[in-house]
Design a protein around this motif. Structure first.
Motif, mmCIF file in Angstrom:
data_model
loop_
_atom_site.group_PDB
_atom_site.id
_atom_site.type_symbol
_atom_site.label_atom_id
_atom_site.label_comp_id
_atom_site.label_asym_id
_atom_site.label_seq_id
_atom_site.Cartn_x
_atom_site.Cartn_y
_atom_site.Cartn_z
ATOM 1 N N LEU A 293 2.939 4.730 7.399
ATOM 2 C CA LEU A 293 1.513 4.512 7.686
ATOM 3 C C LEU A 293 1.262 4.520 9.191
ATOM 4 O O LEU A 293 0.307 5.134 9.682
ATOM 5 N N ARG B 112 2.116 8.347 10.424
ATOM 6 C CA ARG B 112 1.292 9.431 9.898
ATOM 7 C C ARG B 112 -0.175 9.287 10.302
ATOM 8 O O ARG B 112 -0.837 10.262 10.635
ATOM 9 N N PHE B 113 -0.682 8.066 10.285
ATOM 10 C CA PHE B 113 -2.110 7.889 10.541
ATOM 11 C C PHE B 113 -2.378 7.214 11.881
ATOM 12 O O PHE B 113 -3.503 6.818 12.164
ATOM 13 N N ASN B 114 -1.316 7.097 12.683
ATOM 14 C CA ASN B 114 -1.469 6.551 14.029
ATOM 15 C C ASN B 114 -2.151 5.181 13.999
ATOM 16 O O ASN B 114 -3.063 4.908 14.754
ATOM 17 N N LEU B 115 -1.679 4.320 13.089
ATOM 18 C CA LEU B 115 -2.260 2.977 12.969
ATOM 19 C C LEU B 115 -1.516 2.020 13.895
ATOM 20 O O LEU B 115 -0.385 2.286 14.294
ATOM 21 N N LEU C 130 -1.110 -4.368 12.977
ATOM 22 C CA LEU C 130 -2.017 -4.511 11.829
ATOM 23 C C LEU C 130 -1.335 -4.129 10.529
ATOM 24 O O LEU C 130 -1.464 -4.815 9.511
ATOM 25 N N VAL C 131 -0.589 -3.027 10.564
ATOM 26 C CA VAL C 131 0.077 -2.574 9.345
ATOM 27 C C VAL C 131 1.089 -3.617 8.886
ATOM 28 O O VAL C 131 1.152 -3.983 7.706
ATOM 29 N N ALA D 242 -0.434 -6.625 7.346
ATOM 30 C CA ALA D 242 -0.703 -6.407 5.926
ATOM 31 C C ALA D 242 0.579 -6.631 5.135
ATOM 32 O O ALA D 242 0.572 -7.243 4.067
ATOM 33 N N ILE E 7 -6.712 -4.880 4.239
ATOM 34 C CA ILE E 7 -6.409 -4.508 5.634
ATOM 35 C C ILE E 7 -6.017 -3.045 5.701
ATOM 36 O O ILE E 7 -6.531 -2.279 6.523
ATOM 37 N N VAL E 8 -5.079 -2.652 4.830
ATOM 38 C CA VAL E 8 -4.594 -1.267 4.888
ATOM 39 C C VAL E 8 -5.753 -0.303 4.649
ATOM 40 O O VAL E 8 -5.921 0.683 5.380
ATOM 41 N N ILE F 51 -8.102 -0.229 7.840
ATOM 42 C CA ILE F 51 -7.602 0.467 9.031
ATOM 43 C C ILE F 51 -7.385 1.946 8.740
ATOM 44 O O ILE F 51 -7.516 2.779 9.626
ATOM 45 N N LEU F 52 -7.089 2.278 7.502
ATOM 46 C CA LEU F 52 -6.991 3.702 7.166
ATOM 47 C C LEU F 52 -8.349 4.367 7.323
ATOM 48 O O LEU F 52 -8.470 5.449 7.883
ATOM 49 N N SER G 280 -9.115 5.090 10.794
ATOM 50 C CA SER G 280 -8.204 5.998 11.500
ATOM 51 C C SER G 280 -8.739 7.425 11.507
ATOM 52 O O SER G 280 -8.991 8.009 10.457
ATOM 53 N N PHE H 193 -6.627 9.777 9.485
ATOM 54 C CA PHE H 193 -6.782 9.678 8.043
ATOM 55 C C PHE H 193 -8.043 10.412 7.597
ATOM 56 O O PHE H 193 -8.035 11.190 6.650
#
Lengths: 319, 334, 501
Positions: A112, A115-118, A122-123, A126, B309-310, B313-314, B317, B320
C-alpha cells in the motif's frame, strides 16, 4: 567497512558512550550489577523487543516507520495461544501460521505504501488498529499456552559460564541479530535498503528494485514482529492481546538511540543492539534502585530521544 | 459530479443514522430529566467530545503538513495537574479554592507542551512525527511521575461539573466543545490566520518567501493542539473524578487523526475544514455506538477504524485515483 | 543502420503533445548533441529512451532489434545508461558501491567487497580518474560524482550513454575533463547523446546535432555544416534579425534606491556590491551556478547573508540599513523575491488563484486586517484583466492553470503589494513565447513608472533587451557591470569569458 565518513559514525559512538557511562554508573551504585547473570537478564527480558527493533531498523533506514509492530506482537501471542490451546495445533505449526500471517500483513502494508505512495505512519497506524482489534476480538483475556514442546525447546540452551545459560529465546534473538546485521551489510537487498534511504528517486533511476525492496522491508518488519510475539509466548507461556502495547515506541527509541537516522540512509543493526542495551540497563537500574518508579524509564527515554534527534539534526545541517 | 468535500462524511453519517432508524429501536428517543436530555444521540455527542476537542487542534496541525502524536499524553498531563492542584497536593501552589485557577494552570501547562512540539517542528525543523513522538513517549511518563502512578481521586463539585454537569439540556463537555469550537473557528476563519496556515501547509517555502511567518504559524498550531488537548484532559479527569495517568487519552491521538481524515482534510496539508473534522468525529462515534448496540464485540470498532483509515487515505491518494481514472478515461491532469 | 534508431516517437500529456512523431538516431563512435529550448521535448525524449515514461507510440531500435524500455533498470539491461544533471547516485554510500550497486560481485550471495572495490577502481581508472573508491560519495565534488555516474554506466557496458545536461554545474576545467572522457568513450565505440544548453560545448565536442522545438524535430545536422547563428535560429524558430531591439535608457536618474554593500554568504556567494536605482531594471547575468539565484536569495532574506548590509533610501532613517535575516525583513524594506523555482518556492498548489494572488498583500497587512471580500474580488479581477491571465474561475486551485498563467499570478502577487524593488529570478522560465514577451513588456512599463527590478534569465537575449544595466557574475562573484550602450550580448559574453581566462 565501506563507510568512512567519521562524522556519520558519531551517533553510534555517542550511543556507546551513553551505554558505557550508564553501565559503569549502575555498577558503582549497585552491588552485583556488573555480573554476567544480570547481563544475560538484559537480553532475556528484551529478546522480543530486540527482534522487533531489528526489523524496525530496516524500515527506518529506508526512511519509513512501522507503528504496527506492538499490535502485531499482541495479536500474534493471542493467536498462537488460541491455536495451541483451543485448536490443538502443534506449537511449531502454530508458529508457522502466525509468522506467515505477520509477514503477509507487513508485505500488504508495504505494498500500500509503495504502490499508492501513502504515508507509512498512516498505513501502519491502520495496521495497529487492525491487529489490536482482531487480537482483542479473538480474546480479551489472557490465554495459557502450555505444551510439551515448550519444555523441549527450553532444553536447547548454550552454557556461557558456571550456572549461566543462554536460553532458547535469547538464541533466537542473537541469531536474528547476526543474520539481520549480515543481510543489511553484505547483501544486495541490504545495500538497496540504504540506497532507498539515501535517495529513493536515484535508486530507482539507477535501476535498483525499489518497489520490491520497500515491500520486502515492511514484510521483514512484520516477520520480526510476529517472531517477537512467538518468542514472547515461549517466554511467558501465555498469549494476551494487549501484549506489546506501546512497544512500537520502545522499538523506535532503541533504533534512534542506536544511531540510525530517522530520515533514512544511515544506521546499523549493531547500533540498534546498543540502543537496546541502553534501554535494558536503564530498566535494570530502576529495578535495582527499588524506590525509582517505572515511569522514569519513559522520561529518560524521551530525553535520550530528544538528545539524539537534536544531534542528528545538527549533523545534517553541518553537512 | 463533484461534491463539496464535507458532503462525503455527511453522507456517511446520514447512512449510519438511517440504519439506526430502522434497526436500533429507541435510538432517536430523547428524554428530559432534571433539565437534561438523555438518549442515544446525546450519548454519541457526549462520548465524541474528547476526540472532537482534539480534532480541532489536529486539523490545524495537519493543515500545516504536520501531525501531533502527543495529544493523548498531554491529556494525561493536564488531567494530572488539575487533579493534583484541586486536592492541594502541590505544596507550593495552593489554589484548590479556585477551580478556575486550577483549570487555567492545567491549560497553561498543556499549551506549554504544545509550544515545545511547535518549536521542535517550526524552529528546529524536525519532522512532526518524530518531534511529537518524544512527548508521546515522555509525556505519559511525566503524567505518571506527577500522580505517583496512582489514580488521584478528588471530590470537588465545581470541577466535576465540567465533566458530568449539563447546560442548556446538553452535557457540559459538549457545551464546552461548542464554545471552544466557535471561538477557534472564528479566530482562524475571520482573520487571515486560516489563509496563512493553509499557505504554510500547501507550500511552506512559498509562504515564507511571500512574507508569511510560516515558522510561527507552526508553533501556533501545535500550541492550539496542546491547549485543546489540555481542555480534553481536564474534562476527562472531571468526568471520572480522578486523574488516570495510565489510560487518559490512550490512543486518542489516533482517533483524532482519523476524524480529521474522514472529515475531508487532506493529510498532506493545505486546505482544512474544521466543520468536516467535527462531522468526522461524530461519524466515528456514531459508528462505534452503533456497533456496540448491535451487540458486536467492542473490539470490532478497532477493525472498522483500520479499514476506514485505509479507505480514506487511498481515496486521498492521487496514485490511487489515477489508477481508476485511467480505466475510465484519460485523467484530467498529469 | 545506426546503433540506436528511434522513429515516430510521440508522447502526450493531458493537454500537451510533448513529442510529436520524433525520429532520432545515434551511431557507434558518435557524439550527438540534442538541443532545444526549455519545453522543446528533450527531456521527454530522453525519458522515453531510458524507460522512465512508457512511450505513447513509435519504435525504438537498438542494434536493429526493437526494444521497449519499461523502466530505468530495463533500459540499463538493454544497454542504455543515463547520467543526469542532478547526479542520480546515492550520497550515503561509498563511491565503489555507487559504481556497482545492484550488480555487486558476490560469492554465495555475500557481496564480495574486495571485488566491488577492485571493480570500481578498475572502472574509474579506465576513465583516468584516481580517487579512493572506498570513501563516501558526499566527500567528492559534483564533477567527480558525475564521473562516478559515467563510470557506473561504462561498467554496465552501456552501448548508448545519455548525458542529460551534465555540464551545467561544472567549471571550465571540469568540463574539459568530461570532454576528454567523452572523446575517449567515443573512440571505444560508444554512442553518446549529449543534452546541453551551451552552444560552444556543442562545437567543441559533438559530431552532430539534433534540434527539437515544441515537441517536433526541426532537423539533423553535422556540426561542421551548421553555423552558430543558424543553430540559434533553429532553436528559437526565428532569425536573429527579428529579435526586438530595445533602447537602453541612458538617462536613468542617479537616484539610488538600494545599495548593496559586500553582501556575502559562506560557500554560496562571494561578497558582492552594487546599487539599484529608482525606475531601473538591473540585469544579473552569468552561467547557471554563477550566483544569480544566490544573490537574489541573499537580498530577499530567503537565504540570509552572513556578511555585508543593504540600505534602502526613502524609508526613514531607522532600520533602512541592515542585513535581512528573513524574507519578512526584506519585505519590510519593500524588497520582494519572485523565485526561480515556481513549483517548489512559488505557488501554493492547493490554494485558489485568488488566494495565491493576495498572499503577499495579506501577509503584509498582518493577520488581523483581513482584505474584505469585495475589495479582494476587485483587486483580483483588475490584475487578471491587466495581465490577461486565462482562468475560468479565480476560486479554482492555481494548479489547474498553465505554467505561464501561474507565473503571471505570482507576479501579480507582488505587484499588488507594491514593493519598491522586485527581484525576478528567471520569471520567463518554462513558459511559452507569448507569455514571455508579455511579462517582459510589463516589467519595462512598470520600470518607466518608477518601480525597480532586478532581473535574471537563462537567455542572454532577454537580459540584454530588458535591462538598463547588467551586473555580470561568474563563479559566485561579480566580474563586471555594463550600462547603456555597453549592454550587448557580445559584451556580456565577453565579460563572462574574460572571467574564465
Amino acid at each position: 567497512m565501506t563507510l568512512r565518513a567519521p562524522r556519520l559514525h558519531l551517533p553510534v559512538l555517542a550511543t556507546l558512550a551513553v551505554l558505557v557511562v550508564l553501565y559503569v554508573a549502575a555498577s558503582i551504585r549497585f552491588e552485583n550489577f556488573a555480573t554476567l547473570r544480570v547481563f544475560m537478564n538484559f537480553l532475556g527480558d528484551n529478546a522480543f523487543l530486540g527482534i522487533v527493533a531489528i526489523g524496525m531498523t530496516y524500515v527506518i533506514i529506508t526512511g519509513g516507520i512501522d507503528l504496527s509492530v506492538g499490535a502485531v506482537i499482541g495479536c500474534t501471542t493471542i493467536c498462537t495461544a488460541v491455536l495451541i490451546q483451543g485448536q490443538q495445533y502443534h506449537p511449531v505449526a502454530a508458529f508457522a501460521v502466525v509468522i506467515a500471517a505477520g509477514t503477509l500483513l507487513g508485505a500488504t502494508q508495504g505494498w500500500l505504501i509503495q504502490r499508492f505512495n501513502l504515508q507509512p505512519f498512516l498505513v501502519t497506524l491502520a495496521g495497529l488498529f487492525l491487529c489490536r482489534g482482531l487480537g482483542l476480538w479473538i480474546s480479551s483475556e489472557s490465554v495459557q499456552a502450555k505444551h510439551a514442546t515448550f519444555q523441549t525447546l527450553e532444553k536447547i540452551r548454550i552454557p556461557v559460564s558456571d550456572g549461566v545459560w543462554l536460553p532458547f529465546t535469547e538464541i533466537v534473538f542473537i541469531t536474528v541479530l547476526l543474520v539481520g546485521a549480515y543481510v543489511l551489510r553484505h547483501t544486495r537487498f541490504g545495500r538497496t535498503v540504504y540506497a532507498i534511504g539515501g535517495d529513493e528517486q536515484s535508486a530507482h533511476l539507477m535501476g535498483l528494485p525499489v518497489a520490491r525492496t520497500k515491500i520486502g522491508v515492511y514484510a521483514l518488519s512484520g516477520f520480526c514482529a510476529s517472531l517477537g510475539g512467538v518468542v514472547l509466548v515461549m517466554y511467558t507461556s501465555a498469549g494476551n492481546a494487549i501484549n506489546g502495547t506501546g512497544l512500537e515506541l520502545d522499538a523506535i527509541a532503541a533504533v534512534v538511540i542506536g544511531g540510525t537516522l530517522l530520515t533514512g540512509g544511515y544506521g546499523s543493526v549493531f547500533g540498534t543492539f546498543f540502543g537496546l542495551l541502553i534501554f535494558a540497563v536503564m530498566q535494570s537500574a530502576i529495578t535495582f534502585e527499588g524506590t525509582l518508579s517505572s515511569w522514569w524509564a519513559k522520561i529518560v527515554t524521551g530525553v535520550l530521544l530528544l538528545a539524539f534527534i537534536l544531534m542528528q539534526r545538527m549533523l545534517q545541517r553541518s553537512r | 459530479m463533484k461534491l463539496h468535500p464535507i458532503a462525503y462524511p455527511l453522507i456517511g453519517l446520514a447512512l449510519i443514522l438511517l440504519f439506526n432508524a430502522f434497526f436500533t429501536p429507541g435510538f432517536y428517543a430523547l428524554e428530559l430529566r432534571d433539565g437534561r436530555l438523555y438518549g442515544s444521540l446525546i450519548d454519541v455527542l457526549n462520548r465524541a467530545t474528547p476526540v472532537l476537542l482534539l480534532s480541532i487542534g489536529m486539523t490545524l496541525v495537519i493543515a500545516t503538513k504536520g501531525v501531533d502524536l502527543s495529544v493523548g499524553a498531554v491529556m494525561a498531563i493536564a488531567g494530572a495537574v488539575a487533579a493534583l492542584l484541586v486536592t492541594d497536593k502541590v505544596s507550593f501552589l495552593s489554589v484548590s479554592h479556585s477551580v478556575l485557577l486550577v483549570v487555567l494552570i492545567a491549560l497553561v501547562v498543556a499549551t506549554f507542551a504544545g509550544v515545545f512540539n511547535g518549536v521542535l517542528v517550526g524552529k528546529v525543523g524536525i519532522q512532526p512525527i518524530v518531534a511529537t513522538l518524544i512527548l508521546m513517549v515522555a509525556g505519559r511518563g511525566v503524567a505518571q511521575l506527577l500522580t505517583g502512578g496512582q489514580n488521584v481521586t478528588f471530590n470537588n463539585p465545581a470541577l466535576e461539573r465540567l465533566g458530568t454537569g449539563s447546560a442548556f439540556g446538553l452535557p457540559m463537555p459538549f457545551v464546552i466543545f461548542i464554545v471552544v469550537f466557535v471561538l477557534i473557528a472564528v479566530f482562524v476563519r475571520k482573520t487571515a490566520l486560516g489563509l496563512f496556515i493553509e499557505a504554510t501547509g500547501s507550500n511552506a517555502e512559498a509562504a515564507r518567501l511571500a512574507g508569511v511567518a510560516s515558522d510561527k504559524m507552526k508553533v501556533a498550531v501545535y500550541a492550539v493542539s496542546g491547549l485543546v488537548a489540555g481542555i480534553a484532559g481536564v474534562i476527562a479527569c472531571a468526568d471520572i473524578r480522578a486523574a488516570d495517568a495510565n489510560n487518559a487519552g490512550l490512543y486518542m491521538e489516533l482517533d483524532a487523526i482519523l476524524a480529521v481524515a474522514v472529515g475531508g482534510t487532506s493529510l498532506s496539508g493545505g486546505r482544512f475544514s474544521l466543520l468536516g473534522s467535527v462531522v468526522g468525529a461524530v461519524l466515528m462515534q456514531a459508528l462505534t455506538t452503533t456497533i456496540l448496540t448491535r451487540g458486536v464485540s467492542p473490539h470490532a470498532t478497532l477493525v472498522a477504524k483500520a479499514l476506514i483509515i485505509v479507505a480514506v487515505i487511498l481515496l486521498q491518494s492521487p496514485e490511487f485515483r489515477a489508477s481508476f481514472a485511467r480505466r475510465k478515461h484519460d485523467p484530467a491532469r498529469a | 543502420m545506426a546503433l540506436l534508431e528511434m522513429a515516430g516517437v510521440s508522447k502526450a500529456f493531458p493537454g500537451v503533445l510533448a513529442l510529436d512523431s520524433v525520429s532520432f538516431s545515434v551511431d557507434r563512435g558518435e557524439i550527438r548533441a540534442l538541443m532545444g529550448e526549455n519545453g522543446a521535448g528533450k527531456s521527454t525524449l530522453i525519458k522515453v529512451l531510458t524507460g522512465v515514461y512508457a512511450s505513447g507510440s513509435g519504435t525504438v531500435l537498438l542494434d536493429g532489434v526493437s526494444i521497449a524500455p519499461r523502466s530505468p533498470a530495463h533500459a540499463q539491461e538493454l544497454g542504455v545508461s543515463t547520467v543526469y544533471q542532478e547526479v542520480n547516485l546515492v550520497p550515503n554510500l561509498s563511491v565503489a558501491e555507487n559504481v556497482c550497486l545492484g550488480y555487486e560481485p558476490r560469492t554465495f550471495g555475500k557481496i564480495n567487497w574486495r571485488k566491488v572495490n577492485e571493480r570500481a577502481r578498475r572502472a574509474m581508472s579506465r576513465l583516468n580518474i584516481d580517487i579512493d573508491v572506498t570513501r563516501s560519495l558526499t566527500d567528492f565534488s559534483t564533477a567527480v560524482q558525475q564521473l562516478v555516474a559515467i563510470a557506473r554506466a561504462v561498467d554496465r557496458e552501456a552501448k548508448v550513454l545519455v548525458l542529460d545536461e551534465p555540464t551545467s554545474s561544472l567549471d571550465k576545467i571540469e568540463v574539459e575533463r568530461l570532454f576528454t572522457l567523452m572523446r575517449k568513450l567515443r573512440g571505444d565505440g560508444m554512442a553518446i547523446v549529449f543534452v546541453t544548453h551551451f552552444l560552444e560545448q556543442v562545437y567543441s565536442v559533438a559530431d552532430s546535432v539534433t534540434v527539437l522545438r515544441n515537441g517536433v524535430k526541426v532537423g539533423d545536422w553535422a556540426v561542421t555544416e551548421l553555423p552558430r547563428q543558424k543553430l540559434v535560429a533553429q532553436m528559437l524558430g526565428r532569425d536573429l534579425d527579428e529579435v526586438p531591439h530595445v533602447d537602453h535608457r541612458e538617462a536613468i536618474g542617479t537616484d539610488v534606491l538600494v545599495t548593496v554593500e559586500s553582501l556575502g554568504r559562506k560557500n554560496a556567494m562571494e561578497p558582492i556590491s552594487f546599487d539599484v536605482r529608482r525606475g531601473e531594471t538591473l540585469g544579473l547575468s552569468g552561467l547557471l551556478g554563477s550566483g544569480r539565484t544566490e544573490t537574489m536569495k541573499m537580498l530577499s532574506g530567503a537565504n540570509p547573508a552572513d556578511s555585508g548590509v543593504i540600505s534602502v533610501s526613502g524609508i526613514g532613517t531607522r532600520g533602512s540599513r541592515l542585513r535581512p535575516r528573513s524574507p519578512r525583513d526584506s519585505i519590510r524594506l519593500g524588497i520582494g523575491l519572485c523565485p526561480e523555482d515556481r513549483k517548489s518556492e512559488g505557488v501554493c498548489p492547493g490554494l485558489s488563484v485568488s488566494e495565491n494572488l493576495l498572499l503577499v498583500l495579506q501577509a503584509r497587512r498582518g493577520w488581523l486586517r483581513v482584505i474584505r471580500k469585495k475589495q479582494a474580488d476587485k483587486i483580483v479581477s483588475e490584475q487578471i484583466e491587466r495581465l490577461r491571465i486565462t482562468t475560468p474561475d479565480t476560486r479554482r486551485p492555481i494548479e489547474n492553470l498553465s505554467g505561464g498563467n501561474q507565473q503571471k499570478v505570482l507576479l501579480c502577487r507582488w505587484l499588488v503589494a507594491e514593493p519598491t524593488l522586485l527581484l525576478l529570478d528567471e520569471p520567463t522560465r518554462g513558459i511559452d513565447v507569448g507569455n514571455k514577451l508579455e511579462i517582459r513588456k510589463l516589467i519595462t512599463d512598470l520600470a518607466k513608472k518608477g518601480m525597480s527590478f532586478v532581473f535574471s534569465s537563462a537567455e542572454l537575449e532577454e537580459v540584454v533587451n530588458t535591462c538598463d544595466r547588467v551586473v555580470v557574475l561568474r563563479d559566485r562573484r561579480k566580474v563586471g557591470e555594463l550600462k547603456g550602450a555597453e549592454v550587448t550580448e557580445q559584451n556580456v559574453m565577453a565579460r563572462i569569458a574574460e572571467g574564465e581566462a
